[in-house]
Design a protein around this motif. Structure first.
Motif, PDB file in Angstrom:
ATOM      1  N   ASP A 121      -3.395   0.125   6.738  1.00 27.09           N
ATOM      2  CA  ASP A 121      -3.213  -0.266   5.332  1.00 27.09           C
ATOM      3  C   ASP A 121      -4.530  -0.208   4.583  1.00 27.09           C
ATOM      4  O   ASP A 121      -4.600   0.261   3.451  1.00 27.09           O
ATOM      5  CB  ASP A 121      -2.710  -1.721   5.253  1.00 27.09           C
ATOM      6  CG  ASP A 121      -1.205  -1.813   5.389  1.00 27.09           C
ATOM      7  OD1 ASP A 121      -0.539  -0.766   5.291  1.00 27.09           O
ATOM      8  OD2 ASP A 121      -0.702  -2.932   5.590  1.00 27.09           O
ATOM      9  N   ASP A 122      -5.576  -0.740   5.198  1.00 26.20           N
ATOM     10  CA  ASP A 122      -6.858  -0.810   4.512  1.00 26.20           C
ATOM     11  C   ASP A 122      -8.002  -0.629   5.519  1.00 26.20           C
ATOM     12  O   ASP A 122      -8.414  -1.583   6.183  1.00 26.20           O
ATOM     13  CB  ASP A 122      -6.978  -2.170   3.799  1.00 26.20           C
ATOM     14  CG  ASP A 122      -8.299  -2.304   3.068  1.00 26.20           C
ATOM     15  OD1 ASP A 122      -9.138  -1.386   3.151  1.00 26.20           O
ATOM     16  OD2 ASP A 122      -8.501  -3.346   2.409  1.00 26.20           O
ATOM     17  N   ASP A 135      -7.108 -10.157   5.632  1.00 18.78           N
ATOM     18  CA  ASP A 135      -7.574  -9.276   6.710  1.00 18.78           C
ATOM     19  C   ASP A 135      -7.449  -9.867   8.119  1.00 18.78           C
ATOM     20  O   ASP A 135      -6.896  -9.232   9.002  1.00 18.78           O
ATOM     21  CB  ASP A 135      -9.009  -8.791   6.425  1.00 18.78           C
ATOM     22  CG  ASP A 135      -9.960  -9.894   5.997  1.00 18.78           C
ATOM     23  OD1 ASP A 135      -9.540 -11.076   5.971  1.00 18.78           O
ATOM     24  OD2 ASP A 135     -11.129  -9.582   5.684  1.00 18.78           O
ATOM     25  N   LEU A 176     -10.029   6.704   3.030  1.00 15.02           N
ATOM     26  CA  LEU A 176     -10.782   5.713   2.269  1.00 15.02           C
ATOM     27  C   LEU A 176     -11.673   6.393   1.235  1.00 15.02           C
ATOM     28  O   LEU A 176     -12.223   7.458   1.497  1.00 15.02           O
ATOM     29  CB  LEU A 176     -11.641   4.939   3.283  1.00 15.02           C
ATOM     30  CG  LEU A 176     -12.298   3.654   2.845  1.00 15.02           C
ATOM     31  CD1 LEU A 176     -11.271   2.655   2.374  1.00 15.02           C
ATOM     32  CD2 LEU A 176     -13.073   3.064   4.031  1.00 15.02           C
ATOM     33  N   TYR A 219       0.869  -1.184   0.000  1.00 22.09           N
ATOM     34  CA  TYR A 219       0.000   0.000   0.000  1.00 22.09           C
ATOM     35  C   TYR A 219       0.897   1.222   0.000  1.00 22.09           C
ATOM     36  O   TYR A 219       1.663   1.430   0.942  1.00 22.09           O
ATOM     37  CB  TYR A 219      -0.908  -0.002   1.234  1.00 22.09           C
ATOM     38  CG  TYR A 219      -1.890  -1.134   1.209  1.00 22.09           C
ATOM     39  CD1 TYR A 219      -3.171  -0.944   0.701  1.00 22.09           C
ATOM     40  CD2 TYR A 219      -1.541  -2.398   1.654  1.00 22.09           C
ATOM     41  CE1 TYR A 219      -4.082  -1.995   0.653  1.00 22.09           C
ATOM     42  CE2 TYR A 219      -2.440  -3.455   1.605  1.00 22.09           C
ATOM     43  CZ  TYR A 219      -3.707  -3.239   1.108  1.00 22.09           C
ATOM     44  OH  TYR A 219      -4.605  -4.286   1.056  1.00 22.09           O
ATOM     45  N   ARG A 253     -15.443   2.709  -1.803  1.00 22.02           N
ATOM     46  CA  ARG A 253     -15.104   1.511  -1.014  1.00 22.02           C
ATOM     47  C   ARG A 253     -15.841   1.516   0.318  1.00 22.02           C
ATOM     48  O   ARG A 253     -16.272   0.477   0.802  1.00 22.02           O
ATOM     49  CB  ARG A 253     -13.583   1.425  -0.797  1.00 22.02           C
ATOM     50  CG  ARG A 253     -12.822   1.186  -2.088  1.00 22.02           C
ATOM     51  CD  ARG A 253     -11.411   0.723  -1.837  1.00 22.02           C
ATOM     52  NE  ARG A 253     -11.352  -0.616  -1.282  1.00 22.02           N
ATOM     53  CZ  ARG A 253     -10.376  -1.038  -0.463  1.00 22.02           C
ATOM     54  NH1 ARG A 253      -9.412  -0.223  -0.093  1.00 22.02           N
ATOM     55  NH2 ARG A 253     -10.375  -2.269  -0.008  1.00 22.02           N
ATOM     56  N   GLY A 298      -5.179   3.311   2.704  1.00 21.28           N
ATOM     57  CA  GLY A 298      -6.430   3.367   1.961  1.00 21.28           C
ATOM     58  C   GLY A 298      -6.257   3.295   0.453  1.00 21.28           C
ATOM     59  O   GLY A 298      -7.225   3.236  -0.293  1.00 21.28           O
TER      60      GLY A 298
END
Ligand code: ATP
Length: 380
Positions: A150-151, A107, A189, A85, A193, A89
């Motif tokens: 990261d996400d 995840d 983000l 990443y 998404r 995001g």
């Protein structure tokens, strides 16, 4: 066919993620995700020779392929890969890697297991990160402590899986979730998404409990920039099982003020039907606040999407009036239609619509109650 193709292509093939988790939990699952140590694309093409009724789509850039079957079900195939990443995001940059790395980019531990499909290792569970133990202990645990950074969609996924399976968060994972909310990672983000993950929640049987956590954890507040009056009432749990996604959504926003719904719509990207219904809901609610004649009300209720009317009929302020209007509508026993009026000698044109409207209103308001009266009225 999968094992044979793996032998032929001399590669290792695994089924990964949700399927493995749900298999170990003995719950039904639909999606099949395969990863191939080697070229996923080449494997998918070779597999196609054995299952001729499938249709193959390949995404070279992401090293993924999808086979769609005539019944609409599909099989996703990817090369084992590692993702970087470049900023929180961001969409990941993809590189080929071994299975261990592929599973590490996932995840949660419960989603990081694989089962080998090659003939000599068929059914072997690969569990590098303690997924099976976490399933047994009913824990949602991240794989590393910058996972949510990261996400950030993983925050919503964590809440979804925890409530779906009635699991708890491992302590560090919960701490990291709270820290991530406080530090404002969500602002990285994209709206697309975020919305996608939120709508996945509305598809879950126990979305109400998930919604409550999104509110209580401060996640929604962090995203929308203010506290909104979400309605996730567990009393609706039984009924909401049969509700459509639109209906669930409309009920969840039904206690917000109009300007709050405005704020909400600026921070999500809804499909057309959901967006239109949300706007229709706000408009009809606004109109119902005013004094309306039964004819005006009938017109508005007929024009509005059915789900909007049902949700407004749950509102104590409008319930009685809406029910009265709908019941009056059912008593209408209109025999006339456009064709009948033409046969009576009227000419095609706007007048026909006006007459039909007038007759309908007369029925509704109780000014006529027989077919003779109706005919008489049309002739006037
Ligand atoms: P569901 O039952 O909701 O479909 P799933 O686990 O199959 O759950 P998918 O969204 O289909 O969920 O993802 C498949 C797999 O991909 C997951 O099991 C997980 O291993 C991985 N994955 C999905 N989204 C992420 C993410 N945001 N970050 C890391 N890994 C992810």
């Amino acid at each position: 066919a999968v094992s044979e193709t793996a032998e032929e292509e001399e590669c290792s093939v695994y089924i990964v993620g949700g399927f493995v988790r749900d298999l170990l939990l003995s719950v039904p699952t639909q999606d099949l995700d395969f990863v191939v140590e080697g070229s996923g694309g080449q494997f998918a093409q070779a597999l196609m020779r054995r299952i001729p009724d499938g249709k193959l789509t390949q995404h070279i850039k992401f090293g993924t392929a999808q086979i769609i079957f005539p019944d609409g079900s599909h099989l996703d195939i990817a090369s084992t890969r590692w993702e970087h990443y470049s900023f929180p995001g961001a969409l990941p940059q993809v590189e080929e890697s071994c299975l261990r790395d592929d599973l590490f980019r996932r995840d949660f531990t419960i989603n990081s297991m694989a089962i080998c499909l090659n003939t000599e290792r068929f059914g072997e569970l690969v569990d590098y990160y303690g997924g099976k133990q976490d399933l047994q202990q009913r824990k949602i645990r991240f794989l590393h402590n910058i996972s949510f950074i990261d996400d950030p969609t993983r925050m919503l996924r964590a809440i979804r899986f925890a409530e779906r399976y009635h699991f708890e968060f491992a302590k560090e994972t919960l701490d990291a979730l709270h820290t991530a909310i406080e530090t404002g990672v969500l602002s990285k983000l994209s709206v697309e998404r975020f919305t996608e993950e939120v709508l996945l929640i509305f598809k879950e049987v126990n979305y109400l409990a998930m919604g409550q956590i999104l509110v209580e954890s401060g996640l929604f507040k962090a995203w929308f920039g203010k506290e909104l009056a979400w309605n996730f009432n567990l009393d609706d749990a039984e009924n909401s099982r049969d509700w459509s996604i639109n209906m669930r959504w409309l009920v969840s926003v039904s206690q917000m003020k109009s300007y709050e719904i405005g704020t909400l719509l600026e921070r999500v990207i809804l499909n057309k039907s959901l967006r239109d219904e949300t706007i229709a809901y706000v408009q009809l609610r606004q109109s119902l606040m005013e004094r309306l004649t039964i004819s005006e009300m009938d017109r508005l209720l007929n024009k509005a999407p059915k789900e909007v009317v049902i949700v407004l009929a749950r509102d104590e302020r409008f319930k009685v009036r809406i029910m009265e209007c709908l019941e009056a509508g059912q008593r209408i026993n209109m025999s006339l239609d456009g064709k009948a009026l033409l046969q009576m000698g009227l000419k095609q044109g706007p007048e026909i619509g006006e007459i039909l409207d007038r007759v309908r209103m007369a029925w509704l308001e109780g000014r006529i109650s027989t077919l003779e009266e109706e005919q008489g009225m049309a002739r006037q």
